[in-house]
Write a protein that holds these residues in place. Structure first.
Motif, mmCIF file in Angstrom:
data_model
loop_
_atom_site.group_PDB
_atom_site.id
_atom_site.type_symbol
_atom_site.label_atom_id
_atom_site.label_comp_id
_atom_site.label_asym_id
_atom_site.label_seq_id
_atom_site.Cartn_x
_atom_site.Cartn_y
_atom_site.Cartn_z
ATOM 1 N N ILE A 136 0.845 -1.203 0.000
ATOM 2 C CA ILE A 136 0.000 0.000 0.000
ATOM 3 C C ILE A 136 0.878 1.250 0.000
ATOM 4 C CG2 ILE A 136 -1.673 1.336 1.326
ATOM 5 C CD1 ILE A 136 -2.811 -1.380 2.316
ATOM 6 N N GLY A 137 1.916 1.265 0.850
ATOM 7 C CA GLY A 137 2.822 2.416 0.915
ATOM 8 C C GLY A 137 3.542 2.641 -0.411
ATOM 9 N N GLN A 138 3.965 1.575 -1.036
ATOM 10 C CA GLN A 138 4.659 1.705 -2.329
ATOM 11 C C GLN A 138 3.716 2.216 -3.407
ATOM 12 O OE1 GLN A 138 5.792 -1.867 -4.678
ATOM 13 N NE2 GLN A 138 7.902 -1.192 -4.311
ATOM 14 N N GLY A 139 2.452 1.749 -3.401
ATOM 15 C CA GLY A 139 1.465 2.203 -4.366
ATOM 16 C C GLY A 139 1.165 3.679 -4.238
ATOM 17 N N LEU A 140 1.114 4.163 -2.985
ATOM 18 C CA LEU A 140 0.877 5.593 -2.755
ATOM 19 C C LEU A 140 2.003 6.436 -3.345
ATOM 20 C CD1 LEU A 140 -0.538 5.728 0.884
ATOM 21 C CD2 LEU A 140 -1.654 6.569 -1.200
ATOM 22 N N LYS A 141 3.240 5.978 -3.189
ATOM 23 C CA LYS A 141 4.388 6.708 -3.729
ATOM 24 C C LYS A 141 4.320 6.767 -5.258
ATOM 25 C CE LYS A 141 7.735 5.881 -0.024
ATOM 26 N NZ LYS A 141 9.034 5.259 0.339
ATOM 27 N N LYS A 142 3.897 5.673 -5.861
ATOM 28 C CA LYS A 142 3.795 5.642 -7.318
ATOM 29 C C LYS A 142 2.695 6.582 -7.809
ATOM 30 C CE LYS A 142 5.599 0.978 -8.153
ATOM 31 N NZ LYS A 142 5.302 -0.374 -8.688
ATOM 32 N N LEU A 143 1.595 6.656 -7.075
ATOM 33 C CA LEU A 143 0.501 7.541 -7.467
ATOM 34 C C LEU A 143 0.862 9.003 -7.259
ATOM 35 C CD1 LEU A 143 -2.831 5.916 -6.144
ATOM 36 C CD2 LEU A 143 -2.034 6.065 -8.495
ATOM 37 N N GLU A 144 1.735 9.241 -6.281
ATOM 38 C CA GLU A 144 2.120 10.607 -5.911
ATOM 39 C C GLU A 144 0.896 11.430 -5.512
ATOM 40 O OE1 GLU A 144 4.303 12.188 -9.199
ATOM 41 O OE2 GLU A 144 6.123 11.052 -8.728
ATOM 42 N N GLN A 145 -0.002 10.767 -4.758
ATOM 43 C CA GLN A 145 -1.197 11.433 -4.248
ATOM 44 C C GLN A 145 -1.363 11.111 -2.759
ATOM 45 O OE1 GLN A 145 -4.674 10.665 -6.643
ATOM 46 N NE2 GLN A 145 -3.629 11.149 -8.581
ATOM 47 N N VAL A 155 -11.415 -12.100 0.603
ATOM 48 C CA VAL A 155 -10.883 -12.847 1.755
ATOM 49 C C VAL A 155 -9.846 -12.044 2.527
ATOM 50 C CG1 VAL A 155 -11.336 -15.104 0.717
ATOM 51 C CG2 VAL A 155 -9.144 -13.961 0.290
ATOM 52 N N ASP A 156 -9.310 -10.962 1.902
ATOM 53 C CA ASP A 156 -8.258 -10.167 2.535
ATOM 54 C C ASP A 156 -8.780 -8.870 3.157
ATOM 55 O OD1 ASP A 156 -6.337 -12.019 1.850
ATOM 56 O OD2 ASP A 156 -5.762 -11.004 -0.015
ATOM 57 N N VAL A 157 -10.101 -8.665 3.162
ATOM 58 C CA VAL A 157 -10.655 -7.377 3.586
ATOM 59 C C VAL A 157 -10.168 -6.983 4.982
ATOM 60 C CG1 VAL A 157 -12.782 -6.222 4.304
ATOM 61 C CG2 VAL A 157 -12.684 -7.383 2.088
ATOM 62 N N GLU A 158 -10.261 -7.874 5.949
ATOM 63 C CA GLU A 158 -9.881 -7.528 7.323
ATOM 64 C C GLU A 158 -8.381 -7.249 7.433
ATOM 65 O OE1 GLU A 158 -11.996 -6.745 9.572
ATOM 66 O OE2 GLU A 158 -13.584 -7.271 8.151
ATOM 67 N N LYS A 159 -7.587 -8.041 6.753
ATOM 68 C CA LYS A 159 -6.129 -7.821 6.801
ATOM 69 C C LYS A 159 -5.762 -6.493 6.138
ATOM 70 C CE LYS A 159 -4.907 -12.731 6.810
ATOM 71 N NZ LYS A 159 -4.252 -13.841 6.099
ATOM 72 N N VAL A 160 -6.417 -6.172 5.026
ATOM 73 C CA VAL A 160 -6.132 -4.919 4.328
ATOM 74 C C VAL A 160 -6.638 -3.734 5.143
ATOM 75 C CG1 VAL A 160 -6.657 -3.555 2.264
ATOM 76 C CG2 VAL A 160 -6.094 -5.987 2.040
ATOM 77 N N ARG A 161 -7.782 -3.899 5.809
ATOM 78 C CA ARG A 161 -8.290 -2.824 6.662
ATOM 79 C C ARG A 161 -7.264 -2.497 7.758
ATOM 80 N NH1 ARG A 161 -13.631 -1.669 6.783
ATOM 81 N NH2 ARG A 161 -14.199 -3.836 6.294
ATOM 82 N N ALA A 162 -6.682 -3.553 8.333
ATOM 83 C CA ALA A 162 -5.668 -3.353 9.380
ATOM 84 C C ALA A 162 -4.409 -2.724 8.784
ATOM 85 C CB ALA A 162 -5.337 -4.689 10.038
ATOM 86 N N ALA A 163 -4.045 -3.116 7.551
ATOM 87 C CA ALA A 163 -2.863 -2.553 6.891
ATOM 88 C C ALA A 163 -3.067 -1.069 6.598
ATOM 89 C CB ALA A 163 -2.581 -3.322 5.603
ATOM 90 N N ILE A 164 -4.300 -0.701 6.179
ATOM 91 C CA ILE A 164 -4.611 0.715 5.917
ATOM 92 C C ILE A 164 -4.446 1.537 7.195
ATOM 93 C CG2 ILE A 164 -6.509 2.319 5.381
ATOM 94 C CD1 ILE A 164 -7.506 0.267 3.315
ATOM 95 N N ALA A 165 -4.896 0.977 8.292
ATOM 96 C CA ALA A 165 -4.763 1.670 9.587
ATOM 97 C C ALA A 165 -3.296 1.873 9.935
ATOM 98 C CB ALA A 165 -5.471 0.874 10.674
ATOM 99 N N ASP A 166 -2.454 0.844 9.673
ATOM 100 C CA ASP A 166 -1.022 0.961 9.960
ATOM 101 C C ASP A 166 -0.394 2.063 9.105
ATOM 102 O OD1 ASP A 166 -1.116 -0.993 11.832
ATOM 103 O OD2 ASP A 166 -0.345 -2.596 10.504
ATOM 104 N N VAL A 167 -0.736 2.112 7.817
ATOM 105 C CA VAL A 167 -0.180 3.119 6.917
ATOM 106 C C VAL A 167 -0.633 4.517 7.341
ATOM 107 C CG1 VAL A 167 -0.174 3.978 4.547
ATOM 108 C CG2 VAL A 167 0.002 1.523 4.965
ATOM 109 N N SER A 168 -1.914 4.647 7.694
ATOM 110 C CA SER A 168 -2.455 5.949 8.094
ATOM 111 C C SER A 168 -1.796 6.462 9.370
ATOM 112 C CB SER A 168 -3.973 5.840 8.295
ATOM 113 O OG SER A 168 -4.611 5.488 7.074
ATOM 114 N N ARG A 169 -1.450 5.549 10.286
ATOM 115 C CA ARG A 169 -0.771 5.973 11.507
ATOM 116 C C ARG A 169 0.624 6.501 11.192
ATOM 117 N NH1 ARG A 169 -3.560 1.593 13.927
ATOM 118 N NH2 ARG A 169 -1.872 0.141 13.404
ATOM 119 N N GLY A 170 1.271 5.889 10.241
ATOM 120 C CA GLY A 170 2.614 6.338 9.866
ATOM 121 C C GLY A 170 2.593 7.582 8.992
#
Length: 239
Positions: A136-145, A155-170
């Motif tokens: 997710i972090g690498q994709g954001l850098k590529k988008l430059e947004q 099947v990955d919704v909960e894991k991705v939701r948690a990953a989004i929270a981790d990225v947003s905290r950083g």
């Protein structure tokens, strides 16, 4: 009687003289005939010799002409055979090359399938959660947004939701939204990972594991082929 003249036979020498003249005439005529005959024979012989010479010359010319025709026909057929041989050799060589290339491609695709099967197991490992954060972090850098939509497998919704929270905290300035309408294909069609999409939907950064594997394979294809099949003799390596 009656006082007329009486005919008397010429003397014998006159008859001899006449006879001799006739013989002389006959002899001269015979000589002339023999001379004419000899001349005719000589002329006929000359004509015959000339005709034979002309015939022999014409025969030689005809023979030579036919020889040249036969030679040219042989050369044409020989050239035709050589061309057919070259075409056949080239066809067989190309067929063999295609067969080798096909076998190599089959081996490469088999190896890629094995790699994909291995990648497909990543989503079941504990490290997958951290991998999602990195993707997710690498994709954001590529988008430059600073705002984006994250799409994943259902099947990955909960894991991705948690990953989004981790990225947003950083990165507090970043606004990430989970796409809960469209999802990546379910396993085993998709091995996992995410798509990072601009808010207007015009830009998509494909950071799925399948795409990352494909990109990695494409970037390293020469090294992979070299490792499996050895150096390509047709490719010159710069010193």
């Amino acid at each position: 009687g009656g006082g007329g003249q009486i005919w008397t036979a010429p003397p014998p020498y006159f008859a001899v003289l006449v006879t001799m003249n006739e013989h002389e005439v006959d002899r001269q005529i015979n000589q002339m005939v023999q001379f004419i005959k000899q001349e005719a024979e000589e002329k006929a012989s000359e004509i015959r010799v000339a005709a034979e010479e002309e015939f022999n010359i014409e025969k030689l010319q005809m023979v030579e002409t036919e020889k040249q025709k036969i030679r040219k026909e042989y050369e044409r057929k020989e050239a035709s055979v050589e061309v057919r041989k070259k075409i056949q050799y080239s066809t067989e060589l190309n067929a063999m090359r295609l067969k080798v290339l096909g076998a190599r491609e089959e081996a490469i695709q088999g190896m890629l399938a094995e790699a994909r099967a291995t990648v497909g197991q990543v989503s079941g490992q504990a490290s997958y959660q951290g991998l999602l954060v990195s993707l997710i972090g690498q994709g954001l850098k590529k988008l430059e947004q600073t705002s984006a939509v994250v799409r994943c497998r259902l099947v990955d919704v909960e894991k991705v939701r948690a990953a989004i929270a981790d990225v947003s905290r950083g990165q507090p300035q970043v606004q990430l939204k989970l796409d809960e309408h469209d999802y990546l294909p379910a396993p085993p069609t998709s091995s996992g990972g995410v798509h990072i999409i601009s808010m207007d939907g015009k830009i998509v950064c494909n950071n799925s594991l399948d795409d990352r594997l494909k990109v990695a394979f494409q970037n390293n294809a020469p090294e992979i082929r070299n490792a499996i099949f050895g150096p390509n003799p047709n490719v010159k390596v710069k010193a």
